[in-house]
Design a protein around this motif. Structure first.
Motif, PDB file in Angstrom:
ATOM      1  N   PRO A 134       0.826  -1.207   0.000  1.00  0.00           N
ATOM      2  CA  PRO A 134       0.000   0.000   0.000  1.00  0.00           C
ATOM      3  C   PRO A 134       0.865   1.265   0.000  1.00  0.00           C
ATOM      4  O   PRO A 134       1.941   1.304   0.575  1.00  0.00           O
ATOM      5  N   VAL A 135       0.348   2.277  -0.669  1.00  0.00           N
ATOM      6  CA  VAL A 135       1.095   3.507  -0.909  1.00  0.00           C
ATOM      7  C   VAL A 135       0.458   4.688  -0.186  1.00  0.00           C
ATOM      8  O   VAL A 135      -0.760   4.822  -0.140  1.00  0.00           O
ATOM      9  N   VAL A 136       1.332   5.543   0.358  1.00  0.00           N
ATOM     10  CA  VAL A 136       0.937   6.822   0.945  1.00  0.00           C
ATOM     11  C   VAL A 136       1.771   7.887   0.259  1.00  0.00           C
ATOM     12  O   VAL A 136       2.970   7.698   0.042  1.00  0.00           O
ATOM     13  N   MET A 137       1.132   8.986  -0.108  1.00  0.00           N
ATOM     14  CA  MET A 137       1.868  10.130  -0.648  1.00  0.00           C
ATOM     15  C   MET A 137       1.762  11.286   0.328  1.00  0.00           C
ATOM     16  O   MET A 137       0.684  11.575   0.842  1.00  0.00           O
ATOM     17  N   VAL A 138       2.889  11.925   0.589  1.00  0.00           N
ATOM     18  CA  VAL A 138       2.913  13.160   1.357  1.00  0.00           C
ATOM     19  C   VAL A 138       3.513  14.197   0.416  1.00  0.00           C
ATOM     20  O   VAL A 138       4.685  14.097   0.047  1.00  0.00           O
ATOM     21  N   ASN A 139       2.663  15.122  -0.010  1.00  0.00           N
ATOM     22  CA  ASN A 139       2.995  16.049  -1.094  1.00  0.00           C
ATOM     23  C   ASN A 139       3.424  15.221  -2.298  1.00  0.00           C
ATOM     24  O   ASN A 139       2.654  14.425  -2.792  1.00  0.00           O
ATOM     25  N   ASP A 140       4.657  15.343  -2.752  1.00  0.00           N
ATOM     26  CA  ASP A 140       5.113  14.597  -3.925  1.00  0.00           C
ATOM     27  C   ASP A 140       5.939  13.363  -3.564  1.00  0.00           C
ATOM     28  O   ASP A 140       6.423  12.664  -4.444  1.00  0.00           O
ATOM     29  N   ARG A 141       6.110  13.115  -2.279  1.00  0.00           N
ATOM     30  CA  ARG A 141       6.910  11.967  -1.844  1.00  0.00           C
ATOM     31  C   ARG A 141       6.033  10.728  -1.706  1.00  0.00           C
ATOM     32  O   ARG A 141       4.979  10.762  -1.077  1.00  0.00           O
ATOM     33  N   VAL A 142       6.500   9.623  -2.290  1.00  0.00           N
ATOM     34  CA  VAL A 142       5.763   8.361  -2.253  1.00  0.00           C
ATOM     35  C   VAL A 142       6.395   7.444  -1.211  1.00  0.00           C
ATOM     36  O   VAL A 142       7.606   7.230  -1.207  1.00  0.00           O
ATOM     37  N   TYR A 143       5.547   6.912  -0.333  1.00  0.00           N
ATOM     38  CA  TYR A 143       5.963   5.910   0.647  1.00  0.00           C
ATOM     39  C   TYR A 143       5.323   4.590   0.223  1.00  0.00           C
ATOM     40  O   TYR A 143       4.098   4.511   0.093  1.00  0.00           O
TER      41      TYR A 143
END
Length: 164
Positions: A134-143
Motif C-alpha cells: 500500500p502507498v501513501v503520498m505526502v505532497n510529492d513523496r511516495v511511501y
C-alpha cells in the motif's frame, strides 16, 4: 481599511521576485500560479489579484485558469498533504487500516486538516505504484509498502520539517 485598499496593499515579494526574473511575462500565468501555490500552499483571492496586476491581465483570466486546472487550489489545505491510496492493489494490502491509523494519530478524519494546518488527510484512488502497495503520498513523496505502525514515523518526519 476598505477591502479593495487592503488587497492593493497586500505584498507578495516572493511572487514579485519570480515575475521580475522572467524573460517575458507573456504566457507566464501557469508557471506563476504554480510558483505562488508552491510558496503559499494555495491561491488566495489576494494572490490571484496581485498576479493579475503584475502580469497585466484580467483577474477573471487568473481565476479561470486557477479553477480550471485541478492541481490548483483556492483553499488553504495544509503544508504536508497526506493521501492514502485506496485503489484496488493498495486496498487489498491494507490501506484502509493505514488511513484509520492516520486519522487516530492526527485526531482528524479523512478530508479534514489538523488545526495547525500542517496535515490535511485524504484518500486517492490510484497513484500508479501498485507494485509498492500500500502507498501513501505526502505532497510529492511516495511511501511504499506502508504498514499502520509506519504512520507515526511518517508524521514525525514531517513534524521535524514543519518549520521549513
Amino acid at each position: 481599511m476598505p477591502q479593495q485598499a487592503a488587497e492593493a496593499a497586500a505584498s507578495f515579494p516572493e511572487i514579485d521576485a519570480y515575475i521580475d526574473g522572467l524573460p517575458d511575462i507573456n504566457g507566464a500565468l501557469i508557471p506563476v500560479l504554480h510558483r505562488a501555490q508552491e510558496e503559499y500552499g494555495y491561491l488566495s483571492r489576494e494572490v490571484q489579484l496581485h498576479i493579475a496586476r503584475r502580469l497585466q491581465i484580467p483577474a477573471s483570466k487568473v481565476f479561470g485558469v486557477a479553477t480550471f486546472y485541478s492541481l490548483f487550489t483556492l483553499e488553504k489545505k495544509g503544508k504536508f498533504r497526506i493521501n492514502v491510496c485506496l485503489g484496488t492493489a493498495c486496498f487489498v494490502r491494507g490501506s484502509e487500516a493505514i488511513l484509520r491509523q492516520f486519522e487516530t494519530d492526527l485526531g482528524i478524519k479523512a478530508r479534514e486538516t489538523t488545526e495547525d494546518f500542517l496535515f490535511p488527510l485524504d484518500s486517492i484512488r490510484c497513484v500508479g505504484a501498485c507494485g509498492l502497495a500500500p502507498v501513501v503520498m505526502v505532497n510529492d513523496r511516495v511511501y511504499g509498502r506502508v504498514k499502520p505502525e509506519d504512520v507515526k514515523g511518517i508524521v514525525e518526519e514531517h513534524l521535524k520539517r514543519g518549520g521549513e
